[in-house]
Design a protein around this motif. Structure first.
Motif, PDB file in Angstrom:
ATOM      1  N   MET A   1      -1.146  12.975  16.176  1.00 53.93           N
ATOM      2  CA  MET A   1      -2.277  13.409  15.356  1.00 53.93           C
ATOM      3  C   MET A   1      -3.577  12.794  15.859  1.00 53.93           C
ATOM      4  O   MET A   1      -4.623  13.458  15.907  1.00 53.93           O
TER       5      MET A   1
ATOM      6  N   ASN B   1       0.156  15.706  10.298  1.00 53.14           N
ATOM      7  CA  ASN B   1       0.322  16.784  11.281  1.00 53.14           C
ATOM      8  C   ASN B   1      -0.823  17.781  11.321  1.00 53.14           C
ATOM      9  O   ASN B   1      -0.664  18.895  11.826  1.00 53.14           O
TER      10      ASN B   1
ATOM     11  N   LYS C   1      -2.436  20.373  14.599  1.00 51.80           N
ATOM     12  CA  LYS C   1      -1.336  20.713  15.506  1.00 51.80           C
ATOM     13  C   LYS C   1      -0.920  22.172  15.315  1.00 51.80           C
ATOM     14  O   LYS C   1      -1.093  22.746  14.242  1.00 51.80           O
TER      15      LYS C   1
ATOM     16  N   ALA D   1      -1.931  21.036   8.741  1.00 54.16           N
ATOM     17  CA  ALA D   1      -0.619  21.016   9.383  1.00 54.16           C
ATOM     18  C   ALA D   1      -0.035  22.425   9.421  1.00 54.16           C
ATOM     19  O   ALA D   1      -0.278  23.237   8.520  1.00 54.16           O
TER      20      ALA D   1
END
Length: 426
Positions: A29, A69, A72, A370
């Motif tokens: 991250m 997250n 990503k 995320a």
């Protein structure tokens, strides 16, 4: 603030993230925040374990997963199937970095160890985060933050004297391992830019804890003294701790003689400066318990807000004791953009901790929340050169899983245009 069109520090760097839970996910991250294209690889049956750390059964609305997250893209692939392993190997061919935090030896057994992958990509920076590291007598053991805090000595020196062992209030070994891993990855990447050679980056939760015992280890090496719990007090300077006021607590860092004298002036008590027990730092450390009592007696005469005004005006480093809600209401935290938002396709507007490092020319950004489980499976594999027909076969066989961002039911299917968040910078 982000200037439109500004480059990102790690733009163009591709990271394959084969991690679970916190330490590895935090590492990748941090790289993603600086602009790296991070591909999060999850298993199809539920994904990363943090997806299950929510109040309901929907794996797509886990605050714990979203916290680790952001920024990503995600694919879901079954690594128990050789075809799934081949998918990851295909991604590695075009990657700069791989980050993993499995128990040492597990990825080697399925053909995703560092030696096997560097045969595919000699420039690959392969980063492994584990409980105890890749070598040594404990290499094969699983590790958790709690265990690392205990074995690194952190728990032996945290909390109040005479109380049961206490861990640091945050998973500091997990987070530090992720931070040290990111530091190692970037160092190895600079080496690769110079030489073209990748390398193995190896760190652990245990080492992340040991490395943070800076004062305590220095004292032990110099004197043989073993650090014990001291509450909020400093081991080398006094007064430097949280003290009670009329309506709460205040943290005071009067750790040098100048600030000590300023503190006494604000308290309006010349007797403290004249007291030989508190004449200098050495004396104050010897009589730290008595000093704390004397200061607490005086500080209880006014509420925290009044003391803050007086001490700030005198130049004494001090601050209030916040809970998490109060942290994000603080104007300095807000001014430094430590609270940012994205738009999640299931959760709506989602708040995140902002990036703690500000770069003037290549600012970090929080660009997306995320991913949903397998949200970018088709997109990422197509970029890697996998034909559409082969992707369809992998989806049909259950080796690959895809959740479109606009499919609120969570059914597998082809990715469609995702709901993209507003980009936020720090």
């Amino acid at each position: 603030m982000l200037i439109p069109g500004s480059p990102r520090a790690l733009e163009g760097v591709r990271v394959v993230d084969v991690t679970q839970v916190m330490a590895g996910a935090y590492c990748s991250m941090l790289l993603a925040d600086m602009g790296a294209d991070v591909i999060k690889v999850e298993r199809p049956d539920g994904g990363d374990d943090t997806r299950g750390m929510s109040r309901g059964s929907d794996v797509e609305v886990s605050p714990a997963f979203n916290a680790m997250n952001r920024n990503k893209r995600g694919i879901a692939v079954d690594l128990k199937d050789p075809r799934g392993v081949d998918v990851v190997r295909q991604l590695v061919r075009g990657a700069d970095v791989l980050v993993e935090n499995f128990r040492p030896g597990m990825l080697e057994r399925i053909g995703l160890g560092q030696q096997a992958l560097r045969e595919l990509n000699a420039g690959l920076v392969y980063c492994s985060i584990s409980g105890f590291g890749a070598t040594g007598p404990y290499a094969g053991r699983g590790g958790y933050d709690l265990v690392a805090q205990a074995m690194s000595g952190l728990m032996s020196m945290t909390g109040e004297p005479g109380r049961p062992p206490a861990k640091v209030g945050v998973p500091i070994c997990d987070l530090n391992a992720g931070l040290f891993a990111a530091y190692g990855v970037l160092s190895a990447y600079v080496h690769r830019l110079r030489t073209g050679e990748g390398q193995f980056v190896d760190t652990s939760l245990l080492e992340a804890g040991v490395a943070y015992t800076v004062w305590e280890t220095a004292m032990f090496f110099a004197t043989g003294d073993v650090a014990r719990p001291m509450g909020s007090a400093h081991r080398l300077s006094a007064p430097y701790e949280a003290l009670p006021t009329a309506d709460g607590w205040i943290a005071i860092g009067a750790a040098n003689q100048r600030n000590w004298e300023r503190l006494c002036s604000v308290l309006g008590d010349g007797g403290l400066t004249a007291d030989p027990r508190f004449a200098d730092n050495a004396a104050r450390m010897t009589h730290r318990i008595e000093l704390s009592g004397e200061l607490a007696t005086r500080l209880r005469r006014r509420p925290t807000a009044e003391w803050l005004d007086l001490l700030h005006a005198a130049g004494v480093p001090t601050g209030p004791l916040y809970d998490i809600e109060q942290v994000y209401a603080d104007p300095q935290v807000q001014a430094r953009e430590m609270l940012v938002e994205t738009v999640h396709p299931r959760m709506g507007r989602v708040r995140h901790i902002g990036a703690p490092v500000k770069l003037s020319a290549t600012p970090s950004t929080v660009r997306r929340p995320a991913p949903l489980l397998g949200q970018h499976s088709r997109e990422v594999l197509a970029e890697a050169g996998v034909p559409d027909a082969e992707i369809d076969e992998l989806l049909a066989a259950g080796v690959l899983f895809s959740t479109p961002a606009d499919d609120r039911t969570g059914r597998p299917g082809a990715d469609r245009t995702p709901l993209e968040p507003t980009e936020v910078s720090a």
